[in-house]
Design a protein around this motif. Sequence first.
Motif, PDB file in Angstrom:
ATOM      1  N   PHE A 204     -89.878 -64.459  -6.101  1.00  0.00           N
ATOM      2  CA  PHE A 204     -90.906 -64.571  -5.068  1.00  0.00           C
ATOM      3  C   PHE A 204     -92.222 -65.123  -5.627  1.00  0.00           C
ATOM      4  O   PHE A 204     -92.981 -65.766  -4.896  1.00  0.00           O
ATOM      5  CB  PHE A 204     -91.119 -63.216  -4.392  1.00  0.00           C
ATOM      6  CG  PHE A 204     -90.024 -62.861  -3.416  1.00  0.00           C
ATOM      7  CD1 PHE A 204     -89.847 -63.603  -2.260  1.00  0.00           C
ATOM      8  CD2 PHE A 204     -89.155 -61.808  -3.668  1.00  0.00           C
ATOM      9  CE1 PHE A 204     -88.832 -63.308  -1.355  1.00  0.00           C
ATOM     10  CE2 PHE A 204     -88.147 -61.498  -2.776  1.00  0.00           C
ATOM     11  CZ  PHE A 204     -87.973 -62.244  -1.626  1.00  0.00           C
TER      12      PHE A 204
ATOM     13  N   LYS B 179     -94.103 -68.498  -4.282  1.00  0.00           N
ATOM     14  CA  LYS B 179     -95.537 -68.509  -4.000  1.00  0.00           C
ATOM     15  C   LYS B 179     -96.214 -69.684  -4.684  1.00  0.00           C
ATOM     16  O   LYS B 179     -97.062 -70.361  -4.098  1.00  0.00           O
ATOM     17  CB  LYS B 179     -96.163 -67.198  -4.449  1.00  0.00           C
ATOM     18  CG  LYS B 179     -97.649 -67.078  -4.114  1.00  0.00           C
ATOM     19  CD  LYS B 179     -98.207 -65.723  -4.556  1.00  0.00           C
ATOM     20  CE  LYS B 179     -99.696 -65.630  -4.248  1.00  0.00           C
ATOM     21  NZ  LYS B 179    -100.257 -64.315  -4.681  1.00  0.00           N
ATOM     22  N   LYS B 180     -95.831 -69.943  -5.947  1.00  0.00           N
ATOM     23  CA  LYS B 180     -96.424 -71.060  -6.685  1.00  0.00           C
ATOM     24  C   LYS B 180     -96.060 -72.405  -6.055  1.00  0.00           C
ATOM     25  O   LYS B 180     -96.822 -73.370  -6.143  1.00  0.00           O
ATOM     26  CB  LYS B 180     -95.965 -71.035  -8.139  1.00  0.00           C
ATOM     27  CG  LYS B 180     -96.758 -70.074  -9.016  1.00  0.00           C
ATOM     28  CD  LYS B 180     -96.592 -70.435 -10.485  1.00  0.00           C
ATOM     29  CE  LYS B 180     -97.622 -69.693 -11.328  1.00  0.00           C
ATOM     30  NZ  LYS B 180     -97.605 -70.165 -12.740  1.00  0.00           N
TER      31      LYS B 180
ATOM     32  N   LYS C  91     -94.872 -69.084   0.075  1.00  0.00           N
ATOM     33  CA  LYS C  91     -95.096 -67.642   0.055  1.00  0.00           C
ATOM     34  C   LYS C  91     -94.458 -66.979   1.275  1.00  0.00           C
ATOM     35  O   LYS C  91     -94.619 -67.442   2.405  1.00  0.00           O
ATOM     36  CB  LYS C  91     -96.602 -67.356   0.040  1.00  0.00           C
ATOM     37  CG  LYS C  91     -96.938 -65.875  -0.019  1.00  0.00           C
ATOM     38  CD  LYS C  91     -98.440 -65.664  -0.041  1.00  0.00           C
ATOM     39  CE  LYS C  91     -98.791 -64.182  -0.060  1.00  0.00           C
ATOM     40  NZ  LYS C  91    -100.253 -63.963  -0.056  1.00  0.00           N
ATOM     41  N   GLN C  92     -93.743 -65.888   1.031  1.00  0.00           N
ATOM     42  CA  GLN C  92     -93.065 -65.167   2.100  1.00  0.00           C
ATOM     43  C   GLN C  92     -93.925 -64.009   2.605  1.00  0.00           C
ATOM     44  O   GLN C  92     -94.842 -63.548   1.914  1.00  0.00           O
ATOM     45  CB  GLN C  92     -91.719 -64.642   1.586  1.00  0.00           C
ATOM     46  CG  GLN C  92     -90.794 -65.719   1.072  1.00  0.00           C
ATOM     47  CD  GLN C  92     -90.450 -66.747   2.126  1.00  0.00           C
ATOM     48  OE1 GLN C  92     -89.902 -66.425   3.186  1.00  0.00           O
ATOM     49  NE2 GLN C  92     -90.773 -68.012   1.854  1.00  0.00           N
TER      50      GLN C  92
END
Length: 204
Positions: A25, A29-30, A34-35
Amino acid sequence: MDLMQIMQRSLSGYVFVVPGLLLYFLILKKKGRKQTPAHIITAFVFCYYLIGVLTMTGIGKMTAFSPRLVLIPFLDMISGPVDTLLNVLLFIPLGLFLPVMYRKYNHISKIALTGFLFSLAIELVQMFGRGATDINDLITNTAGACLGYCFYKLLYKLVRKEYCEKFQAICINEYKEILFFVIYSFVIMVTIQPFIIGTFFGLG
């Protein structure tokens, strides 16, 4: 296995799943994918469920290829109704998790296929000294996943759509994510987990 052994085996596998999920995750994001917190938390719970299923089905360190095949359908279901019911119940959460987490799992046929393939993977691994490979397990596991999806459809009518969307994946290949979760769980349970459970708990 008693309840204590199930907890020991599942937790000893899950502790090694957690770092992989955190890294996964963070990478998303990187990459700007992003979740939502709800999806991430559900993914962690889902992976513990996967580890639990693999624990309950006896998946662990593989030995020599020694298949024990049960290829006559329905006969064992009649002679062992309790095991049949447990096999159905074991896969009901799968049919709930998939549509909650992923938009593409919006039809019972996709749930049935995923449930069948996951069950098939378990049966194939069981050919390596991990128990009998039983066609009845494929049938009951798949039926359990489909039943879980039916429960999801009933619950979906009672929950606001905006709330449900918070749990779903965003801007990723959903099939690749679920495949990663499943393969990663299998790898942990046939490699690291048997070593840990044998070293610290003295269980084979």
